[in-house]
Write a protein that holds these residues in place. Sequence first.
Motif, PDB file in Angstrom:
ATOM      1  N   LEU A 111       0.842  -1.199   0.000  1.00 23.95           N
ATOM      2  CA  LEU A 111       0.000   0.000   0.000  1.00 23.95           C
ATOM      3  C   LEU A 111       0.879   1.251   0.000  1.00 23.95           C
ATOM      4  N   HIS A 112       0.760   2.053  -1.045  1.00 23.78           N
ATOM      5  CA  HIS A 112       1.565   3.273  -1.175  1.00 23.78           C
ATOM      6  C   HIS A 112       1.162   4.308  -0.124  1.00 23.78           C
ATOM      7  N   GLY A 113       1.995   5.301   0.053  1.00 22.43           N
ATOM      8  CA  GLY A 113       1.690   6.389   0.963  1.00 22.43           C
ATOM      9  C   GLY A 113       0.878   7.478   0.293  1.00 22.43           C
ATOM     10  N   PRO A 141      -2.043  -1.809  -5.202  1.00 23.12           N
ATOM     11  CA  PRO A 141      -3.298  -1.096  -5.476  1.00 23.12           C
ATOM     12  C   PRO A 141      -3.124   0.415  -5.433  1.00 23.12           C
ATOM     13  N   ASP A 142      -4.072   1.109  -6.066  1.00 27.10           N
ATOM     14  CA  ASP A 142      -4.086   2.567  -6.099  1.00 27.10           C
ATOM     15  C   ASP A 142      -5.179   3.107  -5.184  1.00 27.10           C
ATOM     16  N   GLY A 143      -4.825   4.067  -4.333  1.00 28.94           N
ATOM     17  CA  GLY A 143      -5.825   4.771  -3.560  1.00 28.94           C
ATOM     18  C   GLY A 143      -6.543   5.804  -4.423  1.00 28.94           C
ATOM     19  N   VAL A 144      -7.764   6.161  -4.040  1.00 27.89           N
ATOM     20  CA  VAL A 144      -8.506   7.209  -4.734  1.00 27.89           C
ATOM     21  C   VAL A 144      -7.820   8.551  -4.458  1.00 27.89           C
ATOM     22  N   LYS A 145      -7.535   9.308  -5.524  1.00 27.64           N
ATOM     23  CA  LYS A 145      -6.855  10.593  -5.389  1.00 27.64           C
ATOM     24  C   LYS A 145      -5.558  10.463  -4.588  1.00 27.64           C
ATOM     25  N   ARG A 146      -4.873   9.313  -4.768  1.00 30.41           N
ATOM     26  CA  ARG A 146      -3.560   9.068  -4.168  1.00 30.41           C
ATOM     27  C   ARG A 146      -3.591   9.014  -2.635  1.00 30.41           C
ATOM     28  N   ALA A 147      -4.682   8.564  -2.070  1.00 32.44           N
ATOM     29  CA  ALA A 147      -4.778   8.463  -0.606  1.00 32.44           C
ATOM     30  C   ALA A 147      -5.681   7.293  -0.250  1.00 32.44           C
ATOM     31  N   SER A 193       3.325   5.019   5.668  1.00 30.23           N
ATOM     32  CA  SER A 193       2.610   6.254   5.970  1.00 30.23           C
ATOM     33  C   SER A 193       1.101   6.027   5.900  1.00 30.23           C
ATOM     34  N   ASN A 194       0.379   6.731   5.025  1.00 31.05           N
ATOM     35  CA  ASN A 194      -1.060   6.539   4.888  1.00 31.05           C
ATOM     36  C   ASN A 194      -1.387   5.093   4.515  1.00 31.05           C
ATOM     37  N   GLY A 195      -0.528   4.452   3.704  1.00 32.67           N
ATOM     38  CA  GLY A 195      -0.715   3.044   3.386  1.00 32.67           C
ATOM     39  C   GLY A 195      -0.532   2.153   4.595  1.00 32.67           C
ATOM     40  N   GLY A 196       0.391   2.533   5.495  1.00 33.87           N
ATOM     41  CA  GLY A 196       0.552   1.797   6.739  1.00 33.87           C
ATOM     42  C   GLY A 196      -0.650   1.957   7.648  1.00 33.87           C
ATOM     43  N   LEU A 197      -1.263   3.145   7.648  1.00 35.20           N
ATOM     44  CA  LEU A 197      -2.504   3.342   8.408  1.00 35.20           C
ATOM     45  C   LEU A 197      -3.572   2.354   7.947  1.00 35.20           C
ATOM     46  N   LEU A 198      -3.692   2.186   6.615  1.00 37.35           N
ATOM     47  CA  LEU A 198      -4.681   1.242   6.102  1.00 37.35           C
ATOM     48  C   LEU A 198      -4.290  -0.193   6.432  1.00 37.35           C
ATOM     49  N   ALA A 199      -2.986  -0.502   6.407  1.00 32.06           N
ATOM     50  CA  ALA A 199      -2.554  -1.854   6.770  1.00 32.06           C
ATOM     51  C   ALA A 199      -2.993  -2.195   8.192  1.00 32.06           C
ATOM     52  N   TYR A 200      -2.819  -1.259   9.125  1.00 36.27           N
ATOM     53  CA  TYR A 200      -3.284  -1.487  10.494  1.00 36.27           C
ATOM     54  C   TYR A 200      -4.806  -1.544  10.568  1.00 36.27           C
ATOM     55  N   ALA A 210      -1.906 -12.819   7.348  1.00 39.82           N
ATOM     56  CA  ALA A 210      -1.140 -13.559   8.348  1.00 39.82           C
ATOM     57  C   ALA A 210      -0.188 -12.651   9.094  1.00 39.82           C
ATOM     58  N   ALA A 211       0.287 -11.590   8.429  1.00 43.31           N
ATOM     59  CA  ALA A 211       1.241 -10.680   9.060  1.00 43.31           C
ATOM     60  C   ALA A 211       1.154  -9.311   8.398  1.00 43.31           C
ATOM     61  N   VAL A 212       1.563  -8.299   9.161  1.00 44.78           N
ATOM     62  CA  VAL A 212       1.550  -6.910   8.713  1.00 44.78           C
ATOM     63  C   VAL A 212       2.968  -6.359   8.779  1.00 44.78           C
ATOM     64  N   GLY A 213       3.383  -5.635   7.731  1.00 45.78           N
ATOM     65  CA  GLY A 213       4.641  -4.903   7.743  1.00 45.78           C
ATOM     66  C   GLY A 213       4.348  -3.420   7.618  1.00 45.78           C
ATOM     67  N   ALA A 214       4.478  -2.672   8.705  1.00 47.65           N
ATOM     68  CA  ALA A 214       4.099  -1.261   8.747  1.00 47.65           C
ATOM     69  C   ALA A 214       5.342  -0.394   8.788  1.00 47.65           C
ATOM     70  N   VAL A 215       5.408   0.631   7.933  1.00 51.96           N
ATOM     71  CA  VAL A 215       6.588   1.483   7.833  1.00 51.96           C
ATOM     72  C   VAL A 215       6.169   2.943   7.974  1.00 51.96           C
ATOM     73  N   ALA A 216       6.843   3.679   8.870  1.00 52.47           N
ATOM     74  CA  ALA A 216       6.629   5.121   9.018  1.00 52.47           C
ATOM     75  C   ALA A 216       5.155   5.448   9.164  1.00 52.47           C
ATOM     76  N   THR A 217       4.498   4.834  10.132  1.00 55.70           N
ATOM     77  CA  THR A 217       3.054   4.965  10.254  1.00 55.70           C
ATOM     78  C   THR A 217       2.636   4.794  11.701  1.00 55.70           C
ATOM     79  N   THR A 218       1.334   4.685  11.938  1.00 57.08           N
ATOM     80  CA  THR A 218       0.801   4.482  13.278  1.00 57.08           C
ATOM     81  C   THR A 218      -0.606   3.913  13.149  1.00 57.08           C
ATOM     82  N   LEU A 219      -1.339   3.881  14.240  1.00 54.28           N
ATOM     83  CA  LEU A 219      -2.731   3.443  14.234  1.00 54.28           C
ATOM     84  C   LEU A 219      -3.620   4.671  14.312  1.00 54.28           C
ATOM     85  N   ALA A 220      -4.547   4.801  13.363  1.00 57.60           N
ATOM     86  CA  ALA A 220      -5.516   5.894  13.358  1.00 57.60           C
ATOM     87  C   ALA A 220      -6.900   5.311  13.621  1.00 57.60           C
ATOM     88  N   GLY A 221      -7.618   5.868  14.585  1.00 58.06           N
ATOM     89  CA  GLY A 221      -8.939   5.354  14.914  1.00 58.06           C
ATOM     90  C   GLY A 221      -8.869   4.186  15.874  1.00 58.06           C
TER      91      GLY A 221
END
Length: 358
Positions: A111-113, A141-147, A193-200, A210-221
């Motif tokens: 997931l891109h940022g 995958p591509d996010g809508v309007k790059r997000a 980043s924003n892609g890591g937010l979606l991964a979480y 089975a597993a998550v690899g999160a980079v430069a991100t956090t949990l939102a919500g």
Amino acid sequence: MMPLTAFRGGAPAGAPGGRPRRLRSPYLLAGLLAALVGLTGTAGCTAGGDDDLPGRDGQPAPTATASRPGSDVPAGSSTHTLDVDGRERTYRLYRPASADLTAPVPLVVMLHGAAGTGEQAEEAYGWTGEADRGGFVVAFPDGVKRAWAASELCCGQPVRQGVDDVAFIEALVGTLRDRMPVDPARTYVTGISNGGLLAYRLACDTDLFAAVGAVATTLAGGCDSPEPVSVLHVHGLRDQTMPYQGGPGKRDNGGTGRNPVKIDGPPLTELMAMWREVDDCSAPKESTDGPVTRSTASCAQGRAVELITVADAGHQWPGGKSNPRAEQLLGLEPPSTALDATAEIWRFFQAHPRPAGA
């Protein structure tokens, strides 16, 4: 240890950060049933469209005499579309020639940022080379309007437009399982980043990976009732967009305006403590090698929770390709060379498939 309840709630019903848990979508059930009965794919899944997938929308289901699974997926990179909730979504797929599609194959969803695209992620983070070596398939995958919409207040136009990105990724994985013998026990998600937010968000709201690899991100919500999942988090200690110590970063606008961004995540130490509680882990063990520090916890059923920090890194994918123009415009530092985040994440994924019976 931070109580798990501290990360629960905080989103209205139906919002991306507070939706009811969706354990197995119809797309995934269809893919799993196809795998169980040994159905094979047929031609028709060419680059540019998925609307004509066999066995859907009243079209004939594949037969036992059809070509072998995945034979209609071109080797190398290809582009595709998928209709989700009446919206055409796009993604890139990389199938290395080394991938053995006569047997279950691992899948990584990258997931891109924010401001990125699937094509940019494919070029920047080294996943195609890793897939060549590891013999797995990667979706970009591509996010809508790059997000991506990862919570009720983040991020950007997908939130404003009410986009359901969890449904998109569920549909994407289900479609790929229909198309080729993707191994449900070795299906993984990674994002920056924003892609890591979606991964979480996917880890909180589904049992897809089975597993998550999160980079430069956090949990939102909120994260009300996550299923156990192995987690590797990579973070630069100089990150000002998603601060290691938690709280809003320099691009946070409180979730207001034309492009809402609210990223008021917990300290990374507390987020990792949350996942250790979810996974029933032992106390973490820490080691440091130059600027890289690892905190690793072994968990029940062979899972793990690992945090890797890079002292001299900012908001970036360590080991990724430098983009001088973007770095100048956004005030970002070139990626650190102290760590190859892609190799580390794939190492972690290989070691942590879904436990048998889970």
